[in-house]
Design a protein around this motif. Structure first.
Motif, PDB file in Angstrom:
ATOM      1  N   UNK A   1      60.995  30.486  71.853  1.00  0.00           N
ATOM      2  CA  UNK A   1      62.317  29.888  71.740  1.00  0.00           C
ATOM      3  C   UNK A   1      62.229  28.410  71.402  1.00  0.00           C
TER       4      UNK A   1
ATOM      5  N   UNK B   1      61.593  31.732  57.773  1.00  0.00           N
ATOM      6  CA  UNK B   1      62.084  31.395  59.107  1.00  0.00           C
ATOM      7  C   UNK B   1      63.094  30.247  59.145  1.00  0.00           C
TER       8      UNK B   1
ATOM      9  N   UNK C   1      56.012  26.927  60.273  1.00  0.00           N
ATOM     10  CA  UNK C   1      54.843  27.816  60.259  1.00  0.00           C
ATOM     11  C   UNK C   1      53.869  27.539  59.105  1.00  0.00           C
TER      12      UNK C   1
ATOM     13  N   UNK D   1      57.521  38.662  67.436  1.00  0.00           N
ATOM     14  CA  UNK D   1      58.523  38.096  66.532  1.00  0.00           C
ATOM     15  C   UNK D   1      58.982  39.183  65.571  1.00  0.00           C
TER      16      UNK D   1
ATOM     17  N   UNK E   1      67.370  36.052  61.626  1.00  0.00           N
ATOM     18  CA  UNK E   1      66.545  37.153  61.134  1.00  0.00           C
ATOM     19  C   UNK E   1      66.937  38.474  61.779  1.00  0.00           C
TER      20      UNK E   1
ATOM     21  N   UNK F   1      66.974  29.841  67.170  1.00  0.00           N
ATOM     22  CA  UNK F   1      66.193  28.973  68.054  1.00  0.00           C
ATOM     23  C   UNK F   1      67.011  27.775  68.502  1.00  0.00           C
TER      24      UNK F   1
ATOM     25  N   UNK G   1      65.385  33.989  72.921  1.00  0.00           N
ATOM     26  CA  UNK G   1      65.166  33.801  71.489  1.00  0.00           C
ATOM     27  C   UNK G   1      63.668  33.676  71.247  1.00  0.00           C
ATOM     28  N   UNK G   2      63.166  34.367  70.250  1.00  0.00           N
ATOM     29  CA  UNK G   2      61.723  34.276  70.012  1.00  0.00           C
ATOM     30  C   UNK G   2      61.366  32.907  69.458  1.00  0.00           C
ATOM     31  N   UNK G   3      62.345  32.239  68.848  1.00  0.00           N
ATOM     32  CA  UNK G   3      62.104  30.889  68.361  1.00  0.00           C
ATOM     33  C   UNK G   3      61.663  30.825  66.914  1.00  0.00           C
ATOM     34  N   UNK G   4      61.608  31.979  66.281  1.00  0.00           N
ATOM     35  CA  UNK G   4      61.096  32.004  64.918  1.00  0.00           C
ATOM     36  C   UNK G   4      62.060  31.350  63.938  1.00  0.00           C
ATOM     37  N   UNK G   5      63.319  31.755  63.972  1.00  0.00           N
ATOM     38  CA  UNK G   5      64.227  31.239  62.936  1.00  0.00           C
ATOM     39  C   UNK G   5      65.165  30.171  63.503  1.00  0.00           C
ATOM     40  N   UNK G   6      65.492  29.218  62.644  1.00  0.00           N
ATOM     41  CA  UNK G   6      66.258  28.049  63.081  1.00  0.00           C
ATOM     42  C   UNK G   6      67.643  28.405  63.631  1.00  0.00           C
ATOM     43  N   UNK G   7      68.412  29.287  62.963  1.00  0.00           N
ATOM     44  CA  UNK G   7      69.779  29.512  63.464  1.00  0.00           C
ATOM     45  C   UNK G   7      69.798  29.941  64.914  1.00  0.00           C
TER      46      UNK G   7
END
Ligand SMILES: Cc1cc2nc3c(=O)[nH]c(=O)nc-3n(C[C@H](O)[C@H](O)[C@H](O)COP(=O)(O)O)c2cc1C
Ligand code: SF4
Ligand code: SF4
Ligand code: SF4
Ligand code: FES
Lengths: 320, 606
Positions: free
Chosen positions: A198, A75, A176, B382, B584, B543, B535-541
């Motif tokens: 988000x 992630x 995580x 996600x 992602x 989120x 944005x689901x917020x999972x990945x940094x780019x």
């Protein structure tokens, strides 16, 4: 008894092994795969990740959400590499090598993505106790200040709700790891999870209830895997607050946990003759660096200090 | 793992509502009455309860519809019923926009303030509601696109209780919304005409709309329904797939992947001993998109028949129909259609296939196929990393075909006429007909069907041309994840290859018009906010990137760039590139495409 050499009838309840103890079946031989990394051809066993392949030829790839003892969640995206033929970059930590893959680990695209990921993180979280992240920032020339002073952050008050560890989610990069360590990958307690969505997503118990009311058993495995210091021993937190935390004056000693027969390796961090925190090496074979509350926190007995306040009343023996 | 629950108990109503969704608990271990004689010596939770985790979202829906929020007691009860740790139940529930984790009035009006509605007065409606009902958050909420764009400005009414109600209110006025918010009484309105072409003979996908009673299986049959299924069964799965391949049908959900190829992969692995699944993606949350809804509301059996054919062809015993939570009427019609089909032996017992309908709960990202799997399975929506692809490891880790509603409803026609005849419609690389969603400043907004090859101008003319001031400023093609084109580009053929060549994308076939009175900066800001919210917020780019993008757009719109506009443009380029390169999933990959397309075409910020 059909076996004539067997003079005494064995106790049927305790079968006596004859001959050598059978070994575990050998791991199926993994075929080798040819790939190219930064122009160098190499051959790796099937199932190897691009991260492992790169590391095997001494290419240092930054990682934040990856840890050897956890399932890759890919992630953070700081490990991305350029895969020939792929529209997007791919995460090295989880992507497995496939025959004929050609990878660039230091192309301009890769460097830009890594730099931006670091800038995104450093502009939104407090990185003061995240040395790895800071060293990557230097390496990729990251300038988080270019998003301006009013860039949104995840700053919030530190959560101090128990005697053992504090949670400072203003430092959390949402990797995580703690969730994995608390859940499926180690502790199976599931006291914490990612809540919300988000930019507002964060690590949380149900309805953000304090830890002592939650399912937490204080194994501290979440602290053990946290890469940013967002989760921190109370002892370390208090010393940092007091300004007395000084890693240059600390020693680390490996020992065996005295509590139970599992025999986890403990690394005891000591400063000024006080145990200030306990970790466990990730390559520890029994528990992969995870501990329980006793090994993690149960060391006060070796360093009982005189309680503050007046000295205890003298006993008859003292008087004698 | 032992569940550790707080002392909060569900209300009796919440308990009954959850039981209505999950059935009566079988033991004290899973929330039932403790009976020492039955439960005293056995532990009945564990694997059996956990195997039901896919019922987590339906159970949360039930609790929310009863109480208007997910209370700690209801959360405990749902957790106990399904043996899910409460922290995880909270983590899943708090993911969805439609669920409130705090007490809220039973009656809530969700007002769409997304781009299509903005062009038709949503801004003024929100202002008036703020004056009359107070700030958004309790009696009313701002909502992303509700998929009612042809009837903009739109709102959705929800009321929790013993008989929960949900109803679309469109077109809406501030006065009417206030009255409804206060009284709960919804005056009968006219549904409007969502399919202005209805009844025209050349229609294929929309042929029955307006003619058939959507609530009658007999009427559907009288209009040719279920002939294709009969023919498919006679042909056999392999032959059906051959025709789908020959038709060159590609997915209409946005990624334009050949449908036959996916189907063939599953067909070829039919004897691997693993269950195969069919998933119909009816999440339709791309701003400006409403075609699937209109079909599902007006011709629901068509989708049920198409799914049955698909399930038969790919060797699936179970199909899931995942529909966005904001589509109450379509949900009701589909549930009815599934029930009718079962009652007449066309689905379920006695056949080899059955369909389960699952409702989303307000999350655009759940339209991404792997996020959709997680949502059905009872996890946060996600997206998963790919590979593995759904055809290898999809729903519940098993081989799965996911198709969009529109993709599927093309199939009966292909079966009846043959793949070659289908491929003769449209262009070489975009075969068949396409549904377009026309909204914004257009004379007759609605869903239109046209053979591939029609130009943007022709499709706009079909819908009566530009309305509003009559002077076209811009067209948004493909939705928020698509891009803008100028009035000089109206000769773009609306095919997959034609839009790509023009540096645009067909996406979900949104054609949204903006006249010259619209401040495009406001539209871009709303799009930036949409991606930040979704944005689901999972990945940094994605989120953080969607947040930085929105902040930067606000600086540009407010005319206070950090260093200079040029410098900001460079930073924006970097932000878009990392989102495109390192995110992602497709949400991050396209989160800046509309903004970039606009900045390339107009000097909006000086
Ligand atoms: C953020 C995001 C949202 C999506 N939303 C939808 C949707 O609402 N409906 C849909 O059919 N496909 C949607 N997709 C595409 C699906 O992932 C998938 O490609 C599609 O359902 C496959 O069906 P098709 O081959 O029939 O097009 C979305 C993709 C992304 C990345
Ligand atoms: S201390 Fe252990 S049980 Fe508590 S939250 Fe951390 S990992 Fe979970
Ligand atoms: S608290 Fe630490 S381990 Fe957990 S997500 Fe945040 S940074 Fe990662
Ligand atoms: S790109 Fe955005 S929506 Fe997709 S996985 Fe990453 S954070 Fe989630
Ligand atoms: S280390 Fe690979 S994505 Fe985080």
């Amino acid at each position: 008894m059909s076996d004539p050499t067997n003079a005494a009838a064995p106790n049927p309840l305790i079968p006596i092994p004859r001959g050598p103890v059978p070994l575990a079946p050998p791991a199926a031989a993994r075929c080798q795969i040819e790939i190219t990394i930064d122009g160098r051809k190499l051959s790796v066993p099937e199932g190897t990740t691009l991260l492992e392949a790169a590391r095997s030829i001494a290419i240092d790839t930054p990682t934040l959400c990856y840890l050897e003892n956890l399932t890759p969640v890919n992630v953070c995206r700081v490990c991305v590499v350029e895969l020939e033929g792929s529209r997007t970059l791919v995460p090295a930590c989880s992507r497995k090598a496939e025959p004929g893959m050609s990878i660039q680990t230091d192309s301009e695209r890769v460097r830009l993505s890594r730099k931006l990921v670091l800038e995104f993180l450093a502009s939104s979280v407090d990185t003061s106790t995240a040395p790895a992240l800071r060293s990557y920032m230097e390496r990729y020339d990251a300038h988080p200040e270019r998003f301006g002073a009013s860039a949104a952050t995840v700053a919030q008050p530190v959560k101090i709700d128990n005697e053992l560890y504090v949670r400072d989610y203003g430092k959390c990069i949402l990797c995580y790891k703690c969730v994995e360590a608390c859940g499926e990958d180690a502790q199976n307690t599931f006291a914490i999870a990612v809540a919300g969505r988000g930019f507002a997503a964060g690590i949380s118990t149900e309805f953000e209830i304090p830890l002592p009311e939650s399912a937490c058993v204080y194994c501290g495995n979440c602290i053990g895997v946290c890469p940013t210091g967002a989760l921190m021993f109370k002892s370390e937190f208090d010393m940092r607050q007091a300004g007395s935390w000084d890693e240059s004056r600390q020693t680390q000693t490996d020992t065996i946990c005295p509590y139970c027969g599992v025999g986890c390796t403990l690394t005891v961090h000591q400063q000024d003759n006080q145990i200030v925190r306990v970790t466990s090496p990730l390559d520890q074979q029994v528990t992969d660096g995870h501990l329980c509350i006793k090994g993690r926190f149960g060391w006060q007995f070796v360093q009982i200090t005189a309680p503050a306040g007046p000295p205890p009343a003298s006993t008859p023996k003292d008087a004698a | 793992m032992d569940l550790h629950l707080s002392a909060a108990l569900p209300t009796e109503q919440e308990r009954l509502a959850v039981d209505a969704a999950l059935g009566i608990p079988s033991s004290g271990w899973t929330g039932g009455v403790r009976d020492i004689a039955v439960d005293g010596r056995t532990a009945a939770s564990g694997h059996a309860a956990r195997a039901e985790r896919h019922l987590l979202l339906p159970a949360l829906h039930a609790a929310h519809a009863r109480a208007g929020w997910i209370s700690p007691g209801a959360l405990n009860y749902v957790s106990q019923r399904l043996d899910v740790p409460p922290a995880e139940t909270y983590s899943v529930a708090s993911f969805y926009g439609m669920f409130s984790m705090e007490p809220r009035p039973a009656r809530v009006i969700h007002v769409c303030d997304d781009i299509a509605c903005l062009t038709r007065g949503a801004g003024a409606i929100c202002e008036q509601l703020e004056n009359k009902l107070g700030p958004p958050g309790s009696a009313w909420l701002r909502s992303p696109c509700l998929g009612l764009c042809e009837r903009a400005p739109a709102a959705l009414f929800t009321e929790a209780g013993e008989h929960p109600r949900e109803e679309a209110l469109a077109p809406a006025t501030a006065d009417a919304l206030c009255q409804i918010a206060n009284s709960g009484v919804i005056p009968p309105g006219s549904p409007g005409n969502s399919v202005p072409q209805a009844g025209q003979p050349q229609l294929r996908l929309l042929q029955r709309i307006g003619k058939v009673n959507p609530q009658s299986l007999a009427d559907y049959r009288a209009h040719g329904g279920y002939e294709a299924l009969r023919k498919a069964v006679d042909m056999g799965p392999a032959a059906v797939i051959r025709e789908v391949i020959a038709s060159k049908l590609v997915g209409r959900g946005g990624a334009a992947f050949p449908a036959g190829k996916k189907w063939e992969t599953l067909h070829n692995s039919r004897s691997n001993g693993r269950p195969h699944y069919l998933v119909c993606n009816a999440d339709e949350s791309e701003p400006g998109t409403f075609k699937d809804r209109v079909v599902m509301e007006n011709d629901p059996f068509a989708l049920i028949e198409a799914m049955t054919i698909a399930g038969f062809a790919i060797g699936a015993q179970r199909g899931f129909l995942y529909i966005r939570g904001e589509y109450p009427l379509a949900t009701e019609r589909l549930l009815h259609a599934i029930g009718e089909a079962r009652a007449h032996g066309l689905l379920g017992a006695g056949t080899h296939f059955d369909i389960e309908l699952r409702r989303g709960a307000g999350a655009y990202i759940c339209g991404e196929e792997t996020a959709l799997f997680n949502s059905i399975e009872g996890y946060r929506g996600e997206p998963r990393n790919k590979p593995p692809y759904p055809t290898e490891a999809g729903l519940f880790g098993e081989p799965t075909v996911v198709n969009n509603v529109e993709t599927l409803i093309n199939v009966p026609g292909i079966v009846l006429e043959g793949g070659a005849a289908y491929a003769a419609i449209g262009t070489e690389r975009s075969t068949g007909t396409k549904l377009f969603c026309l909204s914004g400043h257009i004379a007759r907004p609605g869903v239109y069907e046209a053979a591939f090859g029609a130009t943007l101008r022709e499709v706009i003319d079909l819908a009566g041309g530009v309305s509003g001031s009559g002077r076209l400023q811009a067209v948004l093609l493909g939705g928020a994840a698509g891009g803008f084109v100028t009035p000089a580009e109206l000769d773009i053929p609306l095919t997959f290859e034609g839009t790509r060549a023009a540096g645009a994308s067909l996406g979900s076939a949104v054609v949204m018009l903006f006249d010259d009175t619209i401040d495009l900066r406001k539209i871009l800001l709303r799009i930036a906010a949409f991606f930040r919210d979704e944005s689901c917020g999972q990945c940094v780019p994605c989120r953080v990137g969607t947040v930085r993008q929105e902040e930067l757009m606000h600086r540009l719109a407010g005319n206070h760039p950090l260093v200079s506009v040029t410098q900001e443009a460079a930073v924006l380029r970097d932000i878009s590139q990392v989102m495109r390169d390192a995110s992602i999933c497709g949400l991050g990959h396209t989160a800046s495409s509309a903004i970039e397309s606009a900045l390339k075409r107009w000097s909006i910020f000086q």
